[in-house]
Scaffold this motif. Structure first.
Motif, mmCIF file in Angstrom:
data_model
loop_
_atom_site.group_PDB
_atom_site.id
_atom_site.type_symbol
_atom_site.label_atom_id
_atom_site.label_comp_id
_atom_site.label_asym_id
_atom_site.label_seq_id
_atom_site.Cartn_x
_atom_site.Cartn_y
_atom_site.Cartn_z
ATOM 1 N N GLU A 59 -3.979 2.240 -4.365
ATOM 2 C CA GLU A 59 -4.197 3.056 -3.176
ATOM 3 C C GLU A 59 -3.682 2.307 -1.952
ATOM 4 O OE1 GLU A 59 -7.781 5.641 -1.167
ATOM 5 O OE2 GLU A 59 -8.305 3.966 -2.463
ATOM 6 N N VAL A 60 -2.832 2.956 -1.191
ATOM 7 C CA VAL A 60 -2.298 2.384 0.046
ATOM 8 C C VAL A 60 -3.322 2.628 1.148
ATOM 9 C CG1 VAL A 60 -0.469 2.546 1.779
ATOM 10 C CG2 VAL A 60 0.091 2.747 -0.661
ATOM 11 N N LYS A 61 -3.618 1.577 1.897
ATOM 12 C CA LYS A 61 -4.601 1.662 2.982
ATOM 13 C C LYS A 61 -4.037 1.013 4.243
ATOM 14 C CE LYS A 61 -8.165 3.125 2.350
ATOM 15 N NZ LYS A 61 -8.607 4.527 2.353
ATOM 16 N N ARG A 62 -4.475 1.518 5.377
ATOM 17 C CA ARG A 62 -4.301 0.934 6.706
ATOM 18 C C ARG A 62 -2.855 0.675 7.129
ATOM 19 N NH1 ARG A 62 -8.348 3.032 6.418
ATOM 20 N NH2 ARG A 62 -10.415 2.194 6.802
ATOM 21 N N LEU A 63 -1.969 1.644 6.835
ATOM 22 C CA LEU A 63 -0.641 1.558 7.440
ATOM 23 C C LEU A 63 -0.847 1.735 8.936
ATOM 24 C CD1 LEU A 63 2.462 1.452 7.391
ATOM 25 C CD2 LEU A 63 2.426 3.942 7.121
ATOM 26 N N TRP A 64 -0.380 0.774 9.699
ATOM 27 C CA TRP A 64 -0.520 0.838 11.155
ATOM 28 C C TRP A 64 0.638 0.083 11.793
ATOM 29 C CZ3 TRP A 64 -1.043 -2.762 15.105
ATOM 30 C CH2 TRP A 64 -1.382 -2.223 16.359
ATOM 31 N N VAL A 65 1.150 0.635 12.893
ATOM 32 C CA VAL A 65 2.220 0.006 13.666
ATOM 33 C C VAL A 65 1.829 0.046 15.133
ATOM 34 C CG1 VAL A 65 4.659 0.156 14.349
ATOM 35 C CG2 VAL A 65 3.991 0.653 11.988
ATOM 36 N N ARG A 66 2.106 -1.043 15.832
ATOM 37 C CA ARG A 66 1.838 -1.092 17.276
ATOM 38 C C ARG A 66 2.468 0.119 17.965
ATOM 39 N NH1 ARG A 66 4.168 -6.720 18.831
ATOM 40 N NH2 ARG A 66 5.490 -5.341 20.030
ATOM 41 N N GLN B 68 1.771 3.857 -10.092
ATOM 42 C CA GLN B 68 1.607 5.020 -9.227
ATOM 43 C C GLN B 68 0.676 4.648 -8.086
ATOM 44 O OE1 GLN B 68 0.545 8.591 -11.301
ATOM 45 N NE2 GLN B 68 0.782 9.873 -9.491
ATOM 46 N N LEU B 69 1.037 5.115 -6.889
ATOM 47 C CA LEU B 69 0.232 4.852 -5.705
ATOM 48 C C LEU B 69 -0.274 6.173 -5.124
ATOM 49 C CD1 LEU B 69 2.406 2.180 -3.846
ATOM 50 C CD2 LEU B 69 0.394 1.790 -5.290
ATOM 51 N N TYR B 70 -1.407 6.077 -4.446
ATOM 52 C CA TYR B 70 -2.017 7.201 -3.746
ATOM 53 C C TYR B 70 -2.298 6.764 -2.318
ATOM 54 C CZ TYR B 70 -2.796 9.327 -8.297
ATOM 55 O OH TYR B 70 -2.608 9.884 -9.529
ATOM 56 N N ALA C 276 -9.075 15.350 4.102
ATOM 57 C CA ALA C 276 -7.889 14.497 4.098
ATOM 58 C C ALA C 276 -6.677 15.207 3.501
ATOM 59 C CB ALA C 276 -8.165 13.226 3.303
ATOM 60 N N PHE C 277 -5.517 14.724 3.908
ATOM 61 C CA PHE C 277 -4.252 15.111 3.295
ATOM 62 C C PHE C 277 -3.918 13.989 2.317
ATOM 63 C CE2 PHE C 277 -4.494 17.232 7.307
ATOM 64 C CZ PHE C 277 -3.929 18.476 7.083
ATOM 65 N N ARG C 278 -3.766 14.319 1.055
ATOM 66 C CA ARG C 278 -3.582 13.319 -0.008
ATOM 67 C C ARG C 278 -2.142 13.344 -0.518
ATOM 68 N NH1 ARG C 278 -7.834 16.368 -0.438
ATOM 69 N NH2 ARG C 278 -9.870 15.444 -0.157
ATOM 70 N N PHE C 279 -1.629 12.144 -0.797
ATOM 71 C CA PHE C 279 -0.250 12.004 -1.283
ATOM 72 C C PHE C 279 -0.223 11.029 -2.447
ATOM 73 C CE2 PHE C 279 0.033 13.217 3.128
ATOM 74 C CZ PHE C 279 1.094 14.099 3.188
ATOM 75 N N THR C 280 0.810 11.149 -3.272
ATOM 76 C CA THR C 280 1.021 10.207 -4.354
ATOM 77 C C THR C 280 2.516 9.931 -4.515
ATOM 78 O OG1 THR C 280 0.463 9.681 -6.665
ATOM 79 C CG2 THR C 280 1.217 11.923 -6.222
ATOM 80 N N ILE D 245 -7.200 0.933 -7.695
ATOM 81 C CA ILE D 245 -8.188 2.001 -7.793
ATOM 82 C C ILE D 245 -9.208 1.677 -8.870
ATOM 83 C CG2 ILE D 245 -8.514 4.416 -8.456
ATOM 84 C CD1 ILE D 245 -5.934 5.038 -6.923
ATOM 85 N N SER D 246 -8.753 1.009 -9.909
ATOM 86 C CA SER D 246 -9.635 0.654 -11.023
ATOM 87 C C SER D 246 -9.673 -0.851 -11.186
ATOM 88 C CB SER D 246 -9.113 1.299 -12.310
ATOM 89 O OG SER D 246 -9.765 0.770 -13.426
#
Length: 165
Positions: A87-94, A121-123, A158-162, A78-79
């Motif tokens: 920041e977690v991005k692009r979780l995707w599964v077939r 810490q992740l968001y 968006a729905f935000r999580f940490t 993030i910084s």
């Protein structure tokens, strides 16, 4: 009468792959395609700065089932000056592998890799058209929050999580 049930055992591997590699690009672009279908925006809306997913600050993981690309997930800092927030991005599964544990395995692995890299810490965020994601994250001990730290991408609906690692 006795019913017999059979469930195929997946040979799952999860590894770092350069974002420019063909396997990484195939799952990353599939994630972009799905976001475009679900939300109706152009592909360009969902494209990210791929350099953010390269080490030492970024992580890009590809899941493979029997050597075939099956999913992906990434972390970006993030910084640019502090590695402890990611920041977690692009979780995707077939689609044919959903509900088989691949997403949970990807999330477990990205959390461990992020922890090892120094993140504390992740968001992440997900949208209203991704009910399956909104139900998955709390099951994986992610906590819903209202705000993100400066530097994180955030869409108004968006729905935000940490998660503290």
């Amino acid at each position: 009468m006795t019913a017999a049930y059979s469930r195929e055992v997946l040979l799952l591997s999860i590894n770092d792959e350069p974002i420019a590699s063909s396997g990484a690009q195939s799952v990353y672009q599939s994630a972009i395609d799905e976001l475009t279908r679900r939300y109706g925006a152009s592909d360009a809306t969902w494209q990210l700065d791929l350099d953010e997913f390269t080490p030492p600050l970024g992580i890009f993981l590809v899941a493979r089932v029997d050597t075939h690309p099956a999913g992906c997930v990434a972390v970006r800092s993030i910084s640019r000056t502090e590695l402890h927030l990611g920041e977690v991005k692009r979780l995707w599964v077939r689609p044919d592998l959903r509900r088989s544990g691949v997403a949970a395995a990807l999330m477990d692995e990205i959390e461990e890799r992020a922890r090892t890299a120094g993140y504390r810490q992740l968001y992440l965020e997900t949208g209203e058209a991704q009910l399956e994601a909104r139900t998955l994250y709390p099951k994986l001990s992610w906590i819903q929050v209202d705000d993100f730290p400066p530097g994180a991408f955030s869409h108004p609906q968006a729905f935000r999580f940490t998660k503290v690692l």
